[in-house]
Structures are given as C-alpha cells and as structure tokens.
Design an enzyme around this catalytic site. Structure first.
Site, mmCIF file in Angstrom:
data_model
loop_
_atom_site.group_PDB
_atom_site.id
_atom_site.type_symbol
_atom_site.label_atom_id
_atom_site.label_comp_id
_atom_site.label_asym_id
_atom_site.label_seq_id
_atom_site.Cartn_x
_atom_site.Cartn_y
_atom_site.Cartn_z
ATOM 1 C CG ASP A 72 -2.098 -0.947 1.053
ATOM 2 O OD1 ASP A 72 -2.188 -1.611 0.001
ATOM 3 O OD2 ASP A 72 -2.930 -1.019 1.987
ATOM 4 C CG HIS A 220 1.474 -0.440 5.036
ATOM 5 N ND1 HIS A 220 0.925 -1.543 5.657
ATOM 6 C CD2 HIS A 220 0.424 0.354 4.689
ATOM 7 C CE1 HIS A 220 -0.390 -1.419 5.698
ATOM 8 N NE2 HIS A 220 -0.720 -0.284 5.110
#
Length: 244
Positions: A72, A220
């Site tokens: 992400d 992430h």
C-alpha cells in the site's frame, strides 16, 4: 529481466461505472483473523472468498503454489526505491496500491514500477472509506484516480483495495461495476506505524510462519523493517516451496 506475469492473478476490463444498488451498505472492517485451516490459510480469508467472490472481491488467490506480495502506497517514506531494488534482484513482480497523492507526487517511482513490470492498483483518490460515501462519491473515489493514472502514465489499473480495509457489500459492488476486482489480503502485520517498527527478526519470523498457498500479502512501503527483511522473506517463501 524476466517478470513472472502469472502474479497478475485476475484480470478485468475497466468500464464506466453504472449501477443501481440493492446491496447491503453496512460498513465492515476487514481482518484476516488468527484461526487457520489445514493449509495454514486464515479461515476468515477463506470465508471472505466464498461469500464475496461473486462480487469479484478476494482475500486469497486461486493459485495454491503462489504468494503475491502487495504494497500500500499512501505516502513516500524513503524506502520504496530500496524495495524496488530488492524485487528486481529477486525477479519478483508485486502489486503497488497507489493513493491519489502518491500518484501525483511520486511520478519517478510510479514510472519505475511500471517500467520494471509491476502492477499498479487503485487505493482510492483520497483514501476515503467507501462505505461512508454515497454512490456517486464512491465511484468518483475510484474512477478519478483511475483516469488520472491512465492520463498521466498511460496505465490502466484493474485491481482495487478498499481504503482503511473498510467495505460493504454495496462498496464491493460499486468497485465491480467500475470494472475492478477488489483485493484484500490473507497475511499482514503491524508494519505501518513508522514510530514503532517491528523488530526485523520477529517480523521475518511472523511473515514466514504465516506463509500459505494463495496468499495475498499486505505490506506497507513506509516500513523500514520491510525494506530490510524483504529479500530474506522472498528467499524464505521460495525455500518453503512457494512461487513468488
């Protein structure tokens, strides 16, 4: 370099959004849970696929030999180039879910993702929780970023990830009617808090122990730990018999 195109687990042609909904609009916060089946797959992820697969929403892929790595991309924290270096070294194709601000401010990195054969995913123009939006605003959240990436990078995105991990049946139907397939995840850990990063050895152990066929791994790119352990993690997955 040789890119493993089969990491593109699903395909979709992106179409204009059109729909009138009767679907449930109740907001749900996704989580893969801790209970696993005999294949080490989170039970909640298996049940999610069973319940929402007809809406083109998935927490697991159908390839029980493969692990798909996804990132992400909410903002840049200085680690994405290193992550891309590792993926290139290991010959791995990942999916990067971009927000609007990332797509607008990190053009060099986005172009590098495209040029090195990675997949760009849609994480919402403003990272707004779709179930909190009216139908038109939910469509705009998806398609304004879709159009921006198409117009500025010549790239057509086809995978959506719900911001905040929040969804509803109606939100999934919205994404489907925009031509998207929605990807959640079957493995993740608390890597997003930049002020409290996981210990690298412990993070590597957790992610390795959680490996399973059909896994969609959420990471992430803001995480220093992820940048440090990614190469060894890929090696561990492969040593466990998985394709990455």
């Amino acid at each position: 370099m040789k890119i493993n195109a089969s990491a593109a687990l699903l395909t979709a042609a992106v179409l204009p959004c059109t729909a009138v909904y009767a679907a449930d609009s109740t907001k749900i916060g996704y989580g893969q849970g801790t209970a696993v089946d005999e294949k080490n797959r989170p039970v909640d992820a298996v049940q999610f696929n069973s319940r929402f697969g007809d809406l083109d929403a998935f927490a697991l892929s159908g390839d029980d030999k493969r692990i798909i790595i996804t990132f992400d991309q909410g903002y840049e924290n200085g680690y994405t180039a290193r992550i891309l270096d590792t993926l290139r070294e290991k010959n791995v194709q990942a999916i990067f879910f971009l927000t609007g601000p990332y797509a607008k401010t990190e053009s060099a990195l986005v172009k590098r993702m495209i040029n090195e054969g990675h997949i760009l995913g849609n994480h919402g123009m403003t990272h707004a929780s779709l179930p909190t939006l009216c139908d038109e605003d939910a469509k705009k959240e998806i398609m304004s970023l879709h159009d921006y990436v198409m117009n500025n990078y010549g790239y057509q995105m086809q995978y959506f990830r719900c911001p905040c991990g929040e969804y509803s049946e109606q939100a999934l139907e919205t994404a489907k009617n925009c031509g998207y397939k929605t990807l959640f995840w079957s493995s993740a850990y608390v890597d997003w808090n930049t002020n409290c990063q996981p210990d690298p050895a412990e993070g590597l152990r957790k992610l390795t122990d959680a490996a399973h066929g059909g896994e969609i791994l959420l990471l992430h790119s803001v995480s220093a730990t992820n940048a440090e352990i990614l190469g060894q993690l890929i090696d561990n997955f492969r040593a466990g018999g998985f394709e990455v």
